[in-house]
Motif scaffolding. Structure first.
Motif, PDB file in Angstrom:
ATOM      1  N   ARG A 132      75.402 -71.254  54.832  1.00  0.00           N
ATOM      2  CA  ARG A 132      76.318 -70.953  53.989  1.00  0.00           C
ATOM      3  C   ARG A 132      76.276 -69.408  53.809  1.00  0.00           C
ATOM      4  O   ARG A 132      77.435 -68.570  53.708  1.00  0.00           O
ATOM      5  CB  ARG A 132      76.484 -71.441  52.418  1.00  0.00           C
ATOM      6  N   ALA A 133      74.967 -68.782  53.805  1.00  0.00           N
ATOM      7  CA  ALA A 133      74.761 -67.480  53.850  1.00  0.00           C
ATOM      8  C   ALA A 133      74.801 -66.556  55.055  1.00  0.00           C
ATOM      9  O   ALA A 133      74.955 -65.534  55.070  1.00  0.00           O
ATOM     10  CB  ALA A 133      73.378 -67.008  53.369  1.00  0.00           C
ATOM     11  N   GLY A 134      75.561 -67.391  56.023  1.00  0.00           N
ATOM     12  CA  GLY A 134      75.875 -66.726  57.279  1.00  0.00           C
ATOM     13  C   GLY A 134      75.064 -66.795  58.592  1.00  0.00           C
ATOM     14  O   GLY A 134      75.280 -66.470  59.680  1.00  0.00           O
ATOM     15  N   ALA A 135      73.931 -67.493  58.440  1.00  0.00           N
ATOM     16  CA  ALA A 135      73.011 -67.947  59.558  1.00  0.00           C
ATOM     17  C   ALA A 135      73.442 -69.246  60.616  1.00  0.00           C
ATOM     18  O   ALA A 135      74.368 -70.104  59.973  1.00  0.00           O
ATOM     19  CB  ALA A 135      71.685 -68.158  59.144  1.00  0.00           C
ATOM     20  N   SER A 136      73.006 -69.138  61.590  1.00  0.00           N
ATOM     21  CA  SER A 136      72.928 -70.438  62.512  1.00  0.00           C
ATOM     22  C   SER A 136      71.827 -71.010  62.120  1.00  0.00           C
ATOM     23  O   SER A 136      70.597 -70.744  62.468  1.00  0.00           O
ATOM     24  CB  SER A 136      72.826 -69.821  63.960  1.00  0.00           C
TER      25      SER A 136
ATOM     26  N   VAL B  47      67.517 -65.103  55.754  1.00  0.00           N
ATOM     27  CA  VAL B  47      68.976 -64.447  56.466  1.00  0.00           C
ATOM     28  C   VAL B  47      69.115 -63.085  56.550  1.00  0.00           C
ATOM     29  O   VAL B  47      69.369 -62.604  57.456  1.00  0.00           O
ATOM     30  CB  VAL B  47      70.215 -65.257  55.796  1.00  0.00           C
ATOM     31  N   ALA B  48      68.966 -62.502  55.412  1.00  0.00           N
ATOM     32  CA  ALA B  48      68.936 -60.843  55.320  1.00  0.00           C
ATOM     33  C   ALA B  48      67.824 -60.208  56.006  1.00  0.00           C
ATOM     34  O   ALA B  48      68.050 -59.330  56.864  1.00  0.00           O
ATOM     35  CB  ALA B  48      68.857 -60.307  53.944  1.00  0.00           C
ATOM     36  N   TRP B  49      66.721 -60.921  56.074  1.00  0.00           N
ATOM     37  CA  TRP B  49      65.670 -60.197  56.912  1.00  0.00           C
ATOM     38  C   TRP B  49      65.991 -60.513  58.368  1.00  0.00           C
ATOM     39  O   TRP B  49      65.666 -59.521  59.083  1.00  0.00           O
ATOM     40  CB  TRP B  49      64.306 -60.996  56.605  1.00  0.00           C
TER      41      TRP B  49
END
Length: 299
Positions: free
Chosen positions: A52-56, A253-255
């Protein structure tokens, strides 16, 4: 921007969640308000949160052959998480009994079920770990399995984020291969004997660490630098059950996307805040747009 590949190795549970005005004390019976049955478990939560945070995102874990297992797979898959390597073990799935008070505090009892049988990673599971940008792990499955996954990630150059929860005895070789440690105050106390008064004590375990303090924010520490306090994003809290999972996943995800680590921690704090606004575990995990909105508000 290319999606970050996050692989989560961990637990999957069915959360049986009851709400009441206050949590019962030992020996006390309290009349509750509501009940919901929600897929959870720290591993499944963090995989869903990463997607949901944008990762695969891909999830490595084990579910039972019962009805809970069928529901768990369906819900994890529906969130956009790759469940191609998810094992089915004959018997019961993991179950978490969750009590939530009116002010958002909770008490949780977990029975591991199939999670306890998640041992000796297959070559397919190890390949998924090696191909990830970031591996995320916790301690709700056998420590030997976590260690195997983390060492495989380290050998392949995959970044490793360990949410060391619940606090358990772990081998030195596991900690030596961790790039980022995420713990709350109770877990920090268990591992180092120090809490918020000395977050830098965590650097004896890993080169970077985050000490989360719930509604009071978090400390980010890194070897060779001063500890940095990151304030929480203020929201009306309903249920804090999966806030730590939202935080850990968003941080990974951000990292993986290449953000400065302090900026990644601040974005993760917004993810944790977005999560506490809804009741339940996996159903409360925020979408990327919600995280961005709260992060922008707090900037």
């Amino acid at each position: 921007m290319q999606q970050t590949r996050v692989v989560v190795v961990g637990s999957a549970n069915m959360d049986l969640v009851a709400t009441a005005s206050a949590l019962p004390r030992p020996g006390e019976t309290v009349l509750g308000d509501d009940f919901v049955m929600v897929p959870g478990g720290k591993g499944a939560n963090q995989a869903i949160a990463a997607a949901r945070a944008g990762a695969s995102a891909a999830f490595l874990g084990a579910i039972g052959s019962d009805a809970f297992g069928v529901t768990l797979r369906a819900r994890i898959n529906a969130a956009g998480v790759d469940t191609g390597q998810l094992r089915v073990v004959y018997g019961t799935s993991g179950v978490a009994l969750v009590m939530v008070s009116a002010d958002g505090e909770n008490a949780i009892l977990v029975t591991p079920g199939a999670n306890a049988a998640f041992t000796e990673l297959t070559e397919g599971e190890l390949a998924a770990v090696r191909e990830a940008d970031v591996l995320v792990a916790q301690l709700e499955i056998p420590v030997a399995t976590v260690t195997e996954a983390v060492l495989a990630a380290r050998a392949a150059g995959t970044r490793v984020v360990l949410n060391a929860a619940p606090a358990r005895q772990v081998p030195d070789e596991l900690l030596a291969a961790v790039d980022m440690l995420v713990v709350n105050e109770n877990e920090a106390q268990a591992f180092t004997g120090r809490g918020r008064d000395d977050p830098s004590a965590l650097l004896a375990l890993a080169p970077r660490a985050v000490l989360t303090l719930g509604a009071e924010g978090a400390w980010y520490v890194e070897r060779g630098t001063e500890a940095v306090y990151v304030p929480a994003v203020r929201v009306d809290a309903v249920d804090s059950t999966a806030a730590g999972d939202a935080f850990t996943a968003a941080l990974a995800v951000a990292w993986g996307e290449g953000r400065d680590l302090l900026a990644a921690v601040r974005w993760a704090a917004a993810a944790g805040a977005a999560c506490v606004r809804r009741l339940g575990a996996s159903v409360a995990l925020p979408q990327r747009a919600e995280i961005d909105e709260l992060h922008a508000r707090s900037a």
